[in-house]
Motif scaffolding. Structure first.
Motif, PDB file in Angstrom:
ATOM      1  N   THR A  71       0.937  -1.512  -0.393  1.00  0.00           N
ATOM      2  CA  THR A  71       0.084  -0.163  -0.016  1.00  0.00           C
ATOM      3  C   THR A  71       0.734   1.157   0.049  1.00  0.00           C
ATOM      4  OG1 THR A  71      -1.685  -0.977   1.304  1.00  0.00           O
ATOM      5  CG2 THR A  71      -1.679   1.221   1.485  1.00  0.00           C
ATOM      6  N   ILE A  72       1.974   1.432   0.693  1.00  0.00           N
ATOM      7  CA  ILE A  72       2.848   2.462   0.687  1.00  0.00           C
ATOM      8  C   ILE A  72       3.414   2.608  -0.704  1.00  0.00           C
ATOM      9  CG2 ILE A  72       5.506   3.004   1.861  1.00  0.00           C
ATOM     10  CD1 ILE A  72       3.010   3.405   3.784  1.00  0.00           C
ATOM     11  N   ALA A  73       3.694   1.592  -1.389  1.00  0.00           N
ATOM     12  CA  ALA A  73       4.328   2.246  -2.764  1.00  0.00           C
ATOM     13  C   ALA A  73       3.393   2.552  -3.859  1.00  0.00           C
ATOM     14  CB  ALA A  73       4.602   0.399  -2.940  1.00  0.00           C
ATOM     15  N   ARG A  74       2.269   1.562  -3.791  1.00  0.00           N
ATOM     16  CA  ARG A  74       1.370   2.430  -4.333  1.00  0.00           C
ATOM     17  C   ARG A  74       0.947   3.811  -3.767  1.00  0.00           C
ATOM     18  NH1 ARG A  74      -3.893  -1.374  -3.292  1.00  0.00           N
ATOM     19  NH2 ARG A  74      -4.569   0.217  -5.067  1.00  0.00           N
ATOM     20  N   LEU A  75       1.019   4.032  -2.522  1.00  0.00           N
ATOM     21  CA  LEU A  75       0.794   4.965  -2.987  1.00  0.00           C
ATOM     22  C   LEU A  75       1.994   6.582  -3.205  1.00  0.00           C
ATOM     23  CD1 LEU A  75      -1.029   8.196  -1.085  1.00  0.00           C
ATOM     24  CD2 LEU A  75       0.091   7.037   1.059  1.00  0.00           C
ATOM     25  N   ASN A  76       3.480   6.042  -2.844  1.00  0.00           N
ATOM     26  CA  ASN A  76       4.548   6.465  -2.967  1.00  0.00           C
ATOM     27  C   ASN A  76       4.080   7.428  -4.715  1.00  0.00           C
ATOM     28  OD1 ASN A  76       5.580   6.761  -0.566  1.00  0.00           O
ATOM     29  ND2 ASN A  76       6.427   4.971  -0.833  1.00  0.00           N
ATOM     30  N   ARG A  77       3.953   5.764  -5.625  1.00  0.00           N
ATOM     31  CA  ARG A  77       3.768   5.859  -7.259  1.00  0.00           C
ATOM     32  C   ARG A  77       2.323   6.952  -6.818  1.00  0.00           C
ATOM     33  NH1 ARG A  77       4.033   0.026  -6.378  1.00  0.00           N
ATOM     34  NH2 ARG A  77       2.063  -0.033  -7.399  1.00  0.00           N
ATOM     35  N   ALA A  78       1.435   6.839  -6.424  1.00  0.00           N
ATOM     36  CA  ALA A  78       0.376   7.880  -6.900  1.00  0.00           C
ATOM     37  C   ALA A  78       1.171   9.166  -6.644  1.00  0.00           C
ATOM     38  CB  ALA A  78      -1.189   6.925  -6.466  1.00  0.00           C
ATOM     39  N   VAL A  79       1.369   9.256  -5.042  1.00  0.00           N
ATOM     40  CA  VAL A  79       1.187  10.663  -5.153  1.00  0.00           C
ATOM     41  C   VAL A  79       2.176  12.028  -6.650  1.00  0.00           C
ATOM     42  CG1 VAL A  79       0.692  10.828  -2.821  1.00  0.00           C
ATOM     43  CG2 VAL A  79       3.187  10.228  -2.953  1.00  0.00           C
ATOM     44  N   ALA A  80       4.107  10.848  -6.859  1.00  0.00           N
ATOM     45  CA  ALA A  80       4.417  11.230  -7.620  1.00  0.00           C
ATOM     46  C   ALA A  80       3.563  11.720  -8.965  1.00  0.00           C
ATOM     47  CB  ALA A  80       5.534   9.900  -7.576  1.00  0.00           C
ATOM     48  N   ARG A  81       3.168  10.665  -9.116  1.00  0.00           N
ATOM     49  CA  ARG A  81       2.589  11.094 -10.358  1.00  0.00           C
ATOM     50  C   ARG A  81       1.371  12.584 -10.058  1.00  0.00           C
ATOM     51  NH1 ARG A  81      -1.060   6.657 -10.585  1.00  0.00           N
ATOM     52  NH2 ARG A  81      -2.907   7.485  -9.432  1.00  0.00           N
ATOM     53  N   VAL A  82      -0.061  12.313  -9.433  1.00  0.00           N
ATOM     54  CA  VAL A  82      -0.186  13.655  -9.008  1.00  0.00           C
ATOM     55  C   VAL A  82       0.099  15.217  -8.374  1.00  0.00           C
ATOM     56  CG1 VAL A  82      -2.576  12.002  -8.861  1.00  0.00           C
ATOM     57  CG2 VAL A  82      -1.542  13.017  -6.915  1.00  0.00           C
ATOM     58  N   GLY A  83       1.151  14.369  -7.760  1.00  0.00           N
ATOM     59  CA  GLY A  83       1.999  16.262  -7.190  1.00  0.00           C
ATOM     60  C   GLY A  83       1.486  16.241  -5.937  1.00  0.00           C
ATOM     61  N   LEU A  84       1.181  15.065  -5.312  1.00  0.00           N
ATOM     62  CA  LEU A  84       0.305  15.865  -3.625  1.00  0.00           C
ATOM     63  C   LEU A  84       1.374  15.152  -2.788  1.00  0.00           C
ATOM     64  CD1 LEU A  84      -3.208  15.330  -4.116  1.00  0.00           C
ATOM     65  CD2 LEU A  84      -1.538  16.979  -4.569  1.00  0.00           C
ATOM     66  N   THR A  85       1.123  15.493  -1.317  1.00  0.00           N
ATOM     67  CA  THR A  85       1.880  14.752  -0.613  1.00  0.00           C
ATOM     68  C   THR A  85       0.768  13.875  -0.160  1.00  0.00           C
ATOM     69  OG1 THR A  85       1.261  15.745   1.959  1.00  0.00           O
ATOM     70  CG2 THR A  85       3.161  16.829  -0.160  1.00  0.00           C
TER      71      THR A  85
END
Length: 84
Positions: A11-25
Motif C-alpha cells: 500500500t505504501i508503494a502504491r501510495l508513493n507512486r500515486a503521489v509522485a504521479r499527481v504531485g500531492l503529498t
C-alpha cells in the motif's frame, strides 16, 4: 490533530507512486481519501425545518408552515434522464 496510520508495504508503494504521479503529498492524499469516505458514509439527516414540520401532529396549524414548493428546486429536471 496528528496521529499515526500504519500501512502494509504494498500500500505504501502504491501510495508513493500515486503521489509522485499527481504531485500531492501522502498526507494530502490520505486526508482527501478520508474526507471522501466520510462524505459518502456519514449518517444523513433531514433538514431541521422538515423535522420540525413532521414532528407537529397538525403542521398546517403552525405559524411557520413549511413551503414544500421550495423543495422542488432540489429535484432534477424532468429531462435530466434516469434518477437511479
Amino acid at each position: 490533530m496528528n496521529f499515526s496510520v500504519h500501512f502494509d508495504d504494498e500500500t505504501i508503494a502504491r501510495l508513493n507512486r500515486a503521489v509522485a504521479r499527481v504531485g500531492l503529498t501522502r498526507n494530502r492524499v490520505i486526508s482527501l481519501a478520508v474526507q471522501d469516505w466520510l462524505a459518502r458514509n456519514e449518517e444523513k439527516d433531514w433538514p431541521q425545518a422538515l423535522k420540525n414540520h413532521f414532528s407537529n401532529p397538525a403542521p398546517e396549524l403552525a405559524e411557520d408552515t413549511l413551503d414544500f414548493q421550495a423543495w422542488r428546486e432540489a429535484l432534477p429536471a424532468e429531462d435530466a434522464g434516469p434518477r437511479w
